[in-house]
Design an enzyme around this catalytic site. Structure first.
Site, short mmCIF file in Angstrom:
data_model
loop_
_atom_site.label_atom_id
_atom_site.label_comp_id
_atom_site.label_asym_id
_atom_site.label_seq_id
_atom_site.Cartn_x
_atom_site.Cartn_y
_atom_site.Cartn_z
N GLY A 185 0.97 -1.04 0.07
CA GLY A 185 0.10 -0.05 0.10
C GLY A 185 0.86 1.39 0.02
O GLY A 185 1.96 1.37 0.79
N ARG A 227 0.96 -4.89 -5.78
CA ARG A 227 1.34 -6.11 -5.00
C ARG A 227 1.57 -7.15 -6.21
O ARG A 227 1.01 -7.12 -7.35
CB ARG A 227 0.04 -6.56 -4.39
CG ARG A 227 -0.10 -5.49 -3.15
CD ARG A 227 -1.35 -5.69 -2.21
NE ARG A 227 -1.30 -5.11 -1.06
CZ ARG A 227 -2.18 -3.77 -1.05
NH1 ARG A 227 -3.07 -3.70 -1.56
NH2 ARG A 227 -2.02 -3.04 0.37
N ASP A 258 4.87 -4.63 6.14
CA ASP A 258 5.55 -5.92 6.42
C ASP A 258 5.51 -7.05 5.47
O ASP A 258 6.48 -7.76 5.60
CB ASP A 258 4.99 -6.61 7.85
CG ASP A 258 3.55 -6.90 7.90
OD1 ASP A 258 2.83 -6.33 6.88
OD2 ASP A 258 2.95 -7.46 8.60
N THR A 311 3.95 2.66 5.95
CA THR A 311 2.64 2.19 5.60
C THR A 311 1.68 3.22 6.89
O THR A 311 2.24 3.56 7.68
CB THR A 311 2.51 0.83 6.37
OG1 THR A 311 1.36 0.55 6.85
CG2 THR A 311 3.20 0.51 7.54
N ASP A 359 -0.34 2.54 8.37
CA ASP A 359 -1.13 1.71 9.67
C ASP A 359 -0.39 1.56 10.99
O ASP A 359 -0.66 1.60 11.91
CB ASP A 359 -1.31 0.42 9.15
CG ASP A 359 -2.55 0.29 8.26
OD1 ASP A 359 -3.42 1.10 7.93
OD2 ASP A 359 -2.77 -0.91 7.59
N ASP A 410 1.67 -0.51 11.79
CA ASP A 410 1.78 -1.63 12.28
C ASP A 410 3.07 -2.48 12.20
O ASP A 410 3.15 -3.65 12.21
CB ASP A 410 0.65 -2.44 11.99
CG ASP A 410 0.78 -2.76 10.47
OD1 ASP A 410 1.60 -2.13 9.78
OD2 ASP A 410 -0.20 -3.42 9.83
N ARG A 432 -6.55 -2.35 8.70
CA ARG A 432 -7.25 -3.73 8.66
C ARG A 432 -6.42 -4.70 9.69
O ARG A 432 -7.42 -5.31 10.19
CB ARG A 432 -6.41 -4.36 7.40
CG ARG A 432 -6.99 -5.45 6.66
CD ARG A 432 -6.49 -6.06 5.28
NE ARG A 432 -4.98 -5.25 4.94
CZ ARG A 432 -4.83 -5.23 4.04
NH1 ARG A 432 -5.49 -5.58 2.88
NH2 ARG A 432 -3.53 -4.71 3.80
P1 ADP Z 1 2.76 -4.52 2.66
O1 ADP Z 1 4.17 -4.52 2.10
O2 ADP Z 1 1.99 -3.18 2.35
O3 ADP Z 1 2.29 -5.29 3.81
P2 ADP Z 1 1.71 -6.86 1.00
O4 ADP Z 1 1.55 -7.50 2.16
O5 ADP Z 1 0.46 -6.92 -0.13
O6 ADP Z 1 2.03 -5.39 1.39
O7 ADP Z 1 3.01 -7.27 0.19
C1 ADP Z 1 3.53 -6.47 -0.93
C2 ADP Z 1 4.23 -7.45 -1.58
O8 ADP Z 1 5.36 -8.09 -1.21
C3 ADP Z 1 3.44 -8.76 -2.33
O9 ADP Z 1 2.64 -8.48 -3.32
C4 ADP Z 1 4.44 -9.83 -2.55
O10 ADP Z 1 4.94 -9.19 -3.89
C5 ADP Z 1 5.50 -9.24 -1.56
N1 ADP Z 1 5.44 -10.38 -0.38
C6 ADP Z 1 4.53 -10.38 0.45
N2 ADP Z 1 4.80 -11.31 1.40
C7 ADP Z 1 5.56 -12.21 0.78
C8 ADP Z 1 6.25 -13.52 1.12
N3 ADP Z 1 5.94 -14.10 2.19
N4 ADP Z 1 6.94 -14.13 0.26
C9 ADP Z 1 7.39 -13.44 -0.91
N5 ADP Z 1 6.75 -12.04 -1.24
C10 ADP Z 1 5.90 -11.70 -0.38
O1 F6P Z 2 -2.04 -1.05 4.65
C1 F6P Z 2 -2.68 0.06 4.63
C2 F6P Z 2 -3.98 0.04 4.25
O2 F6P Z 2 -4.44 1.23 3.76
C3 F6P Z 2 -5.12 -0.74 5.13
O3 F6P Z 2 -5.18 0.17 6.11
C4 F6P Z 2 -6.08 -1.08 4.33
O4 F6P Z 2 -6.73 -2.11 4.85
C5 F6P Z 2 -5.31 -1.48 2.90
O5 F6P Z 2 -4.05 -0.72 3.03
C6 F6P Z 2 -6.23 -1.31 1.89
O6 F6P Z 2 -5.40 -1.58 0.72
P1 F6P Z 2 -5.90 -1.46 -0.84
O7 F6P Z 2 -7.08 -0.80 -1.13
O8 F6P Z 2 -4.60 -0.97 -1.29
O9 F6P Z 2 -6.15 -2.96 -1.13
#
Ligand code: ADP
Ligand code: F6P
Length: 327
Positions: A15, A76, A107, A130, A132, A134, A176
């Site tokens: 995000g 993503r 994360d 982020t 959030d 978190d 979230r």
């Molecule tokens: P954020 O970084 O905001 O928490 P996501 O959880 O959507 O967002 O993770 C972002 C991207 O990081 C994912 O779309 C993926 O490409 C990569 N990613 C997340 N978790 C993993 C994982 N366990 N192994 C490999 N790539 C990951």
């Molecule tokens: O991680 C940040 C955040 O804004 C969360 O609070 C929310 O649930 C999520 O991203 C929404 O993400 P998107 O609309 O990009 O899927």
């Protein structure tokens, strides 16, 4: 002794968050200051897979410190979860000679970076980006301050109209898995109640406290709900409130993605600049798989693995403060 990095790639992933551009700017200019070649990787890990990798110069990051979103775009990327996807990503980095990465994200992005770095021995430095807040190992995440101020501004406006009509508003903010935006914006706007994912929502307690306030003729009430609260968000809470307190004039407002955009606050620009600078310093010093955070106003380094796993706890004090101040 780790090999010296010479070419670094920067990406934003997951995000978006206001201040990501300030972090990109800082990392690019620090890299150039140290004589490194700097590349921007577009759309997070997707750009690594598609070889959407562009050279960056000092001028590439001019006039962006004040802009929300991310000039590198974010995404993503499903393929990056798979070993085959990460193999392609590595081949593309190799092609450009990139030997160090700065990853600005949440994360999930760190989890991906940690895995990738272990498989291919590419040092990765994460910056917590982020709204959030978190992520463990830092007092601040890039974007939180802006997002929470956006929420406060919006809730203040809602209070004006709530006050004019003596209404009860159930306001949903983002978060979230984390209740920080709800908690901070709720306290700052004098909310009666704050519902967050970290605590089980006790709907009877909420109804009881709203009825008690009604008895005392406190007619303007704001309830701030994090989208990830266990009860199902503002709409679900409002359904029960309308059923059990039909006499209240109840409205729902879901703030949504306005919290993700906008010009970053001074604090977000500042922490993003400090973190971006230190990310490159870390790569130069040979640090591997660390997240750059700030704790007690000092730079703080957490292994990506730990930044991933640990979640911050919300102390009961916060909830007590809300209850006492909203009386
Ligand atoms: P954020 O970084 O905001 O928490 P996501 O959880 O959507 O967002 O993770 C972002 C991207 O990081 C994912 O779309 C993926 O490409 C990569 N990613 C997340 N978790 C993993 C994982 N366990 N192994 C490999 N790539 C990951
Ligand atoms: O991680 C940040 C955040 O804004 C969360 O609070 C929310 O649930 C999520 O991203 C929404 O993400 P998107 O609309 O990009 O899927």
């Amino acid at each position: 002794m780790a090999n010296k990095v010479t070419k670094i790639g920067i990406l934003t992933s997951g995000g978006d968050a206001p201040g990501m551009n300030a972090a990109i700017r800082a990392a690019v200019r620090t890299g150039i200051y140290h004589g490194l070649e700097v590349f921007g990787i577009m759309r997070g890990y997707s750009g690594m897979l598609d070889d959407d990798i562009i050279p960056m110069h000092s001028r590439s990051v001019a006039n962006i410190i004040q802009r929300g979103g991310t000039i590198l775009k974010t995404a993503r990327c499903k393929e990056f979860y798979e070993p085959e996807g990460r193999k392609i990503a590595y081949a593309n980095l190799k092609k450009h000679g990139i030997d160090g990465l700065v990853i600005i994200g949440g994360d999930g992005s760190f989890r991906g970076a940690d895995k990738f770095s272990r498989e291919y021995d590419i040092p990765c430095i994460g910056l917590p980006g982020t709204i959030d807040k978190d992520i463990a190992g830092t007092d601040f995440t890039i974007g939180f301050d802006t997002a929470v101020n956006t929420a406060v501004e919006a809730i203040d406006k809602i209070r004006d109209t709530a006050d004019a009509h003596d209404r009860l508003f159930i306001i949903e903010v983002m978060g979230r898995d984390a209740g920080y935006i709800a908690l901070h914006s709720g306290i700052a706007t004098g909310a009666e109640n704050i519902l967050i994912p970290e605590r089980k929502t006790d709907i009877d307690e909420l109804i009881g406290s709203l009825l008690e306030k009604e008895k005392r003729k406190k007619l303007v009430n704001l309830v701030v709900v994090a989208e990830g609260d266990g009860f199902g968000g503002a709409d679900e809470v409002a359904k029960v409130v309308k059923e059990r307190i039909p006499q209240a004039d109840t409205r729902v407002c879901i703030l949504g993605h306005i919290q993700r955009g906008g010009s970053p606050s001074c604090l977000d620009r500042l922490i993003a600049s400090r973190m971006g600078y230190h990310a490159v310093e870390c790569l130069i010093e040979g640090k591997h798989n660390m997240m750059v955070g700030i704790v007690n106003n000092k730079m703080h380094y957490t292994p990506l693995e730990k930044a991933v796993k640990a979640k911050q706890k919300i102390s009961d004090d916060w909830i007590k403060i809300v209850k006492i101040l909203a009386s």
